[in-house]
Design an enzyme around this catalytic site. Structure first.
Site, mmCIF file in Angstrom:
data_model
loop_
_atom_site.group_PDB
_atom_site.id
_atom_site.type_symbol
_atom_site.label_atom_id
_atom_site.label_comp_id
_atom_site.label_asym_id
_atom_site.label_seq_id
_atom_site.Cartn_x
_atom_site.Cartn_y
_atom_site.Cartn_z
ATOM 1 N N PHE A 140 0.848 -1.193 0.000
ATOM 2 C CA PHE A 140 0.000 0.000 0.000
ATOM 3 C C PHE A 140 0.882 1.241 0.000
ATOM 4 C CE2 PHE A 140 -2.488 3.464 1.688
ATOM 5 C CZ PHE A 140 -3.654 3.346 0.961
ATOM 6 N N ASP A 225 9.200 2.512 1.437
ATOM 7 C CA ASP A 225 8.050 3.274 1.900
ATOM 8 C C ASP A 225 7.931 3.027 3.404
ATOM 9 O OD1 ASP A 225 5.581 4.162 2.745
ATOM 10 O OD2 ASP A 225 4.500 3.454 0.973
ATOM 11 N N LYS A 254 2.540 9.836 8.132
ATOM 12 C CA LYS A 254 1.840 9.354 9.331
ATOM 13 C C LYS A 254 2.431 9.933 10.624
ATOM 14 C CE LYS A 254 -1.012 5.708 7.671
ATOM 15 N NZ LYS A 254 -0.650 4.905 6.511
HETATM 16 C C1 LIG Z 1 -0.902 5.251 5.021
HETATM 17 C C2 LIG Z 1 0.161 4.858 4.064
HETATM 18 C C3 LIG Z 1 0.389 5.584 2.883
HETATM 19 C C4 LIG Z 1 -0.478 6.741 2.475
HETATM 20 O O1 LIG Z 1 -0.342 7.830 3.328
HETATM 21 P P1 LIG Z 1 -1.373 9.054 3.207
HETATM 22 O O2 LIG Z 1 -0.816 10.054 4.172
HETATM 23 O O3 LIG Z 1 -2.740 8.545 3.560
HETATM 24 O O4 LIG Z 1 -1.313 9.528 1.804
HETATM 25 C C5 LIG Z 1 1.441 5.195 2.085
HETATM 26 N N1 LIG Z 1 2.236 4.151 2.410
HETATM 27 C C6 LIG Z 1 2.050 3.443 3.536
HETATM 28 C C7 LIG Z 1 2.985 2.313 3.864
HETATM 29 C C8 LIG Z 1 1.002 3.751 4.392
HETATM 30 O O5 LIG Z 1 0.804 3.024 5.503
#
Ligand SMILES: *Cc1c(COP(=O)(O)O)cnc(C)c1O
Length: 401
Positions: A140, A225, A254
């Site tokens: 994700f 990420d 986050k």
């Molecule tokens: C939540 C998340 C995102 C997206 O972050 P947003 O601030 O909602 O755009 C991207 N990568 C990972 C691993 C996430 O947990």
């Protein structure tokens, strides 16, 4: 026109029905105040929050140092554009660099934006003709079209095509499949060191080192990420340190600013040099409020020894949940890395979440069957034990039917 100041949950639910686009499933609860791992609704009920801010509130609700820094900054300088220097953004970048692999930072406001920056940087840095990025099934990376295409989950792509060209997908954990996908047009591999939304999936010990080796052999960028694993979540400053594998580029959001919106991409200096003036921007990126909140977050983690706390909590949750697994056939797997916790069940987790909510414990279920906890690093031992008591009871009751 008057806006009601006395709130209650049912009136608020009505407001949402009328005026807010229903693109989220929301619990019928109106949260109004938080402190540490406690949060209160408008009826005065207190909840124990083991999923504060969807992973954003890694220091709990309203951490005093962040509150103080933001209150001070908001009265001093709220926003200036990135055509000027601002010492707070510079100091924030320095702290991030010094706590990680020594790179340079680009600032934005969210995880998906940080990943868009990384995707663009990968293409800009690549030699001519290379543009493809390998990502992983179950991953994700966010909801804007580039990050969404990187997100190899068909359910999130439905109805949105055509997506961005140039992404190929490998099964998570499968090095041979990655090697097969690499061709003369590949420029990068992008991965969450632990898949969060995909069910708290922790890779085998040889997987990330194997990706590093492949990236080096083929001249690819390795992009982590770390939007969910970053900033102390795993009991280390960053998830890559948990595994001892250093990426070329890392994305953060986050928990980065202790609950204030903020995102960042860190890149090795030689890679960062490919992003020159005019090539990318974010108007609010690295603004003084986010910067002060970001600095306060990192300083609080260091000052309060919260990496140690996260490692202690790791042991506590592991002990409680492993003993549940030994005694409850509904529990298929327990996965813990610091304060990133997944309990994979043999059945749908939604009823467990509902049972916990009735007992005023806030948790999450992802990927259908995985109970996910992203508690604050400063959760107390008593709170952790209480949360485990309620959760374990809710799971055991589900076995009864
Ligand atoms: C939540 C998340 C995102 C997206 O972050 P947003 O601030 O909602 O755009 C991207 N990568 C990972 C691993 C996430 O947990």
């Amino acid at each position: 026109m008057t806006i009601a100041t006395e709130t209650n949950s049912s009136a608020t639910v009505e407001l949402f029905k009328k005026y807010v686009i229903p693109n989220y499933n929301r619990y019928p609860v109106n949260l109004v105040r938080g402190e540490g791992s406690w949060v209160w609704d408008s009826e005065g009920h207190r909840y124990l929050d083991l999923f504060p801010g969807w992973g954003c509130n890694l220091l709990g609700h309203c951490p005093p140092a962040v509150v103080q820094a933001v209150q001070d900054q908001v009265a001093t300088l709220i926003h200036v554009p990135n055509t000027w220097h601002m010492d707070v953004q510079g100091r924030w970048a320095q702290l991030l660099s010094e706590h990680s692999f020594g790179g340079q930072a680009f600032f934005c406001n969210s995880g998906t934006e940080a990943n868009e920056a990384a995707i663009k940087l990968a293409r800009l840095h690549a030699t001519k003709g290379r543009y493809k990025i390998i990502t992983f099934e179950g991953g994700f990376h966010g909801r804007t079209l580039g990050s969404l295409t990187a997100t190899a989950q068909p359910k999130y792509h439905e109805g949105l095509g055509p997506l961005v060209a140039g992404f190929t997908y490998a099964p998570y954990g499968d090095l041979a499949a990655v090697e097969k996908l690499i061709d003369d047009e590949t420029c990068a591999i992008m991965i969450e060191p632990i898949q969060g939304e995909g069910g708290v999936r922790i890779p085998q010990a040889d997987f990330l080192p194997g990706l590093r080796r492949l990236a080096d052999q083929h001249g690819l960028l390795l992009i982590f990420d770390e939007v969910q694993t970053g900033c102390g979540r795993t009991g280390h400053w960053f998830g890559y340190q948990y595994f001892g594998v250093t990426p070329d580029v890392m994305t953060l959001a986050k928990a980065l600013c202790g609950g204030i919106a903020g995102g960042a991409m860190l890149a090795r200096r030689e890679v960062a040099a490919s992003l020159r003036p005019g090539m990318h921007a974010a108007t609010f990126g690295g603004n003084p409020i986010a910067a002060r909140a970001g600095i306060a977050t990192l300083e609080t983690i260091a000052h309060d020894n919260l990496l140690d706390s996260a490692q202690q909590l790791d042991k506590l949750f592991r002990r409680r949940l492993e003993s549940l697994r030994a005694n409850c056939e509904l529990v298929r797997d327990v996965r813990v890395a610091g304060v990133m916790i997944g309990v994979e069940l043999t059945l749908d987790g939604a009823p467990v979440v509902k049972k916990c909510l009735e007992r005023r414990l806030l948790i999450n279920c992802t990927h259908g069957t995985v109970i996910r906890l992203l508690p604050a690093m400063n959760l107390t031992t008593e709170q952790a034990e209480e949360g485990c008591d309620i959760l374990i009871q809710a799971i055991q009751e589900s076995a009864g039917g």
